[in-house]
Write a protein that holds these residues in place. Structure first.
Motif, mmCIF file in Angstrom:
data_model
loop_
_atom_site.group_PDB
_atom_site.id
_atom_site.type_symbol
_atom_site.label_atom_id
_atom_site.label_comp_id
_atom_site.label_asym_id
_atom_site.label_seq_id
_atom_site.Cartn_x
_atom_site.Cartn_y
_atom_site.Cartn_z
ATOM 1 N N SER A 122 0.850 -1.179 0.000
ATOM 2 C CA SER A 122 0.000 0.000 0.000
ATOM 3 C C SER A 122 0.894 1.241 0.000
ATOM 4 C CB SER A 122 -0.898 -0.004 1.230
ATOM 5 O OG SER A 122 -1.601 1.202 1.319
ATOM 6 N N ALA A 134 -0.673 4.450 -0.116
ATOM 7 C CA ALA A 134 -1.507 5.564 0.320
ATOM 8 C C ALA A 134 -2.490 5.092 1.376
ATOM 9 C CB ALA A 134 -2.266 6.149 -0.866
ATOM 10 N N GLY A 135 -2.891 6.014 2.229
ATOM 11 C CA GLY A 135 -3.871 5.703 3.262
ATOM 12 C C GLY A 135 -3.216 5.357 4.579
ATOM 13 N N LYS A 171 -0.520 2.561 4.755
ATOM 14 C CA LYS A 171 0.654 2.817 3.916
ATOM 15 C C LYS A 171 1.856 2.000 4.402
ATOM 16 C CE LYS A 171 3.487 6.621 2.259
ATOM 17 N NZ LYS A 171 3.684 8.072 2.306
ATOM 18 N N TYR A 194 -10.100 -1.453 -9.266
ATOM 19 C CA TYR A 194 -9.923 -1.734 -7.845
ATOM 20 C C TYR A 194 -9.320 -3.123 -7.638
ATOM 21 C CZ TYR A 194 -12.966 2.221 -6.779
ATOM 22 O OH TYR A 194 -13.495 3.472 -6.667
ATOM 23 N N LYS A 233 -9.236 -1.301 -2.652
ATOM 24 C CA LYS A 233 -8.344 -0.160 -2.843
ATOM 25 C C LYS A 233 -8.134 0.061 -4.339
ATOM 26 C CE LYS A 233 -4.352 1.366 -0.212
ATOM 27 N NZ LYS A 233 -5.042 2.091 0.825
ATOM 28 N N LYS A 234 -7.964 1.318 -4.734
ATOM 29 C CA LYS A 234 -7.698 1.615 -6.136
ATOM 30 C C LYS A 234 -6.298 1.145 -6.515
ATOM 31 C CE LYS A 234 -10.756 5.376 -7.183
ATOM 32 N NZ LYS A 234 -10.877 6.709 -7.768
ATOM 33 N N LYS A 238 -4.101 2.545 -8.297
ATOM 34 C CA LYS A 238 -3.066 3.577 -8.236
ATOM 35 C C LYS A 238 -2.513 3.759 -6.825
ATOM 36 C CE LYS A 238 -6.138 7.568 -7.758
ATOM 37 N NZ LYS A 238 -6.521 8.833 -8.369
ATOM 38 N N HIS A 239 -3.160 3.153 -5.815
ATOM 39 C CA HIS A 239 -2.709 3.280 -4.437
ATOM 40 C C HIS A 239 -1.939 2.067 -3.935
ATOM 41 C CE1 HIS A 239 -6.180 6.325 -3.933
ATOM 42 N NE2 HIS A 239 -5.072 6.928 -4.333
ATOM 43 N N ARG A 281 1.458 -0.761 -4.970
ATOM 44 C CA ARG A 281 2.660 -0.986 -5.781
ATOM 45 C C ARG A 281 2.954 -2.481 -5.803
ATOM 46 N NH1 ARG A 281 7.707 2.276 -3.948
ATOM 47 N NH2 ARG A 281 5.914 2.958 -2.823
#
Length: 74
Positions: A11, A13-14, A17, A30, A47-48, A50-51, A53
């Motif tokens: 993760s 983001a958020g 993370k 998603y 989670k999307k 883009k958020h 890796r």
């Protein structure tokens, strides 16, 4: 790289993370994430893309169960 079922992702983001998760489902926008501790298989985190890796495509027994669609224990 395309993220698919049973991949290990981080993760980015958020409030989660930096945490690592297995991808149990994806729909193109998603992903559904579990890690067996904070996020159990019966309540995955949505989670999307883009958020997260991509980290690696593991060759473990857990990853094999996710790929085949078998029930994964927490």
């Amino acid at each position: 790289m395309q993220i698919s079922r049973s991949d290990l992702v981080q993760s980015i983001a958020g409030r989660d993370k930096g945490m690592l998760f297995y991808v149990i489902d994806t729909d193109g926008v998603y992903v559904s994430l579990v890690n067996g501790k904070e996020r159990k298989a019966d309540a995955p985190k949505r989670k999307k893309l883009k958020h997260v890796r991509f980290v690696l495509r593991p060759d473990s027994s857990v990853a094999a169960k996710i790929r085949s669609g078998d029930k994964v224990l927490n």
